[in-house]
Write an enzyme that holds these catalytic residues in place. Sequence first.
Site, PDB file in Angstrom:
ATOM      1  N   HIS A   1       0.863  -1.189   0.000  1.00 18.70           N
ATOM      2  CA  HIS A   1       0.000   0.000   0.000  1.00 18.70           C
ATOM      3  C   HIS A   1       0.892   1.230   0.000  1.00 18.70           C
ATOM      4  O   HIS A   1       1.950   1.251   0.610  1.00 18.70           O
ATOM      5  CB  HIS A   1      -0.901   0.012   1.242  1.00 18.70           C
ATOM      6  CG  HIS A   1      -2.008   1.006   1.155  1.00 18.70           C
ATOM      7  ND1 HIS A   1      -1.821   2.335   1.422  1.00 18.70           N
ATOM      8  CD2 HIS A   1      -3.298   0.856   0.788  1.00 18.70           C
ATOM      9  CE1 HIS A   1      -2.970   2.970   1.239  1.00 18.70           C
ATOM     10  NE2 HIS A   1      -3.876   2.110   0.863  1.00 18.70           N
TER      11      HIS A   1
ATOM     12  N   ASP B   1      -7.890  -4.710  -0.604  1.00 20.71           N
ATOM     13  CA  ASP B   1      -8.397  -5.269  -1.871  1.00 20.71           C
ATOM     14  C   ASP B   1      -8.193  -6.769  -1.957  1.00 20.71           C
ATOM     15  O   ASP B   1      -8.874  -7.460  -2.713  1.00 20.71           O
ATOM     16  CB  ASP B   1      -7.684  -4.599  -3.057  1.00 20.71           C
ATOM     17  CG  ASP B   1      -7.802  -3.093  -3.013  1.00 20.71           C
ATOM     18  OD1 ASP B   1      -6.780  -2.409  -3.156  1.00 20.71           O
ATOM     19  OD2 ASP B   1      -8.933  -2.618  -2.784  1.00 20.71           O
TER      20      ASP B   1
END
Length: 428
Positions: free
Chosen positions: A307, A364
């Site tokens: 991320h 995700d």
Amino acid sequence: MSKAAKLIYDGKEIELPLLTGTENEDAIDISKIRSETGLITLDKGYKNTGATTSKITYLDGEKGILRHRGYSIEELASKSSFTEVCYLLIYGELPTKDQLDNFEHEIRFHTLVHEDFKIILDGYPSKAHPMGVLSSLITSLTAFYPESLDPSRSRKLVDLSIVRILGKFPTFAAWSYKKRTGHPIIYPDNSLDYCSNFLKMMFALPSMEYEPNPVVTDALNKLLILHADHEQNCSTSTVRIVGSAQSSIYPSISAGINALWGPLHGGANQAVIEMLDTIMNDNNDVDKYIKKAKDKSDPFRLMGFGHRVYKNFDPRAKIIKKAADNVLDKLGVNDPVLELAKKLEKIALEDEYFIQKKLYPNVDFYSGIIYRALGFPPEMFTVMFAFGRLPGWISQWVEMRQNKEPLGRPRQIYLGETQRDYVDIKNR
Ligand code: MLT
């Protein structure tokens, strides 16, 4: 004495004030750097650049902290509802019961859409991606509510635009799905709560009774809360910069939908499932794909890992992983993709290459698995991300407008040709 940073350049020295946030994070305010030194700063992708100040969401990438208006994502995901989090993000405080009842009533009052939207929908080919359909339907709201075009006229009008888009977004999302399946659209049923109404519009068929499963409704509430806002991510920054031109809320949010569509942003959840399906269809050969992910000459990348902000773990992924186990167990879904995902996660968390590159599962990685268990097809995963992010986009747009933020207009460093004379085509 207020804190400052010193910039020494070309024999000159200037002081740049520091701004300290409520969580003690410091920023150098460079508002005057160009007028005082002629310099600009360069930071492709704005990885080190703050675009604004905000009171909505705080996240700490090192500690894996995510809070909305001071409330932790862990508490909100376990104790709140999506409509309550919408209110919190947009209006800044948890609502009283009367305030929430009124807010939900207003939203329910606006779930129906003008019949002419079906004409717009019919203009799309059945295989149109729902994100493209959704962004155009949202922009088209300005055609039906032209008064929304000048949101500075009154807060009452902005509030009306807010409940209109919160009411109609689920209807548009469900209808864009029905367009794809070729099934008849289902009209909103305002006897149901917000999430159940959406699920019914998504999955009911005229020929059958549809009773929303509370397990699915609870899971959907949690998933939407987990996606509600995430400070200045790509799509939210897009909403803010479009809104900074005094574009109204509908085109600003439509721009956010289009930014979220990208596989490096909201499209990652669909890309994760497609990646897992590829590995599954290749004899579940996880080791082969781990090797490919490490091979710089190989275009294959592990989707759903790492991320831009979180450096150790994504707090939402921890919550969503637990929810995935719970939902699949309660629904009696035995999805081999979840087992594969856990195997891939285990390898990635133990492999030095991924540890060193901070490539651990993000939100995700698991969201696609739950959405699939809840019956959503992969092309709807990013629509679900947009649905969850809607209150975040709205709250950030309202904050930007309330703070009368300036038109967003970044600078550049030019690397092209210096001046040269035109050459007539016969002499080229
Ligand atoms: C998000 O929730 O928007 C994504 O994690 C991306 C980001 O925050 O940059």
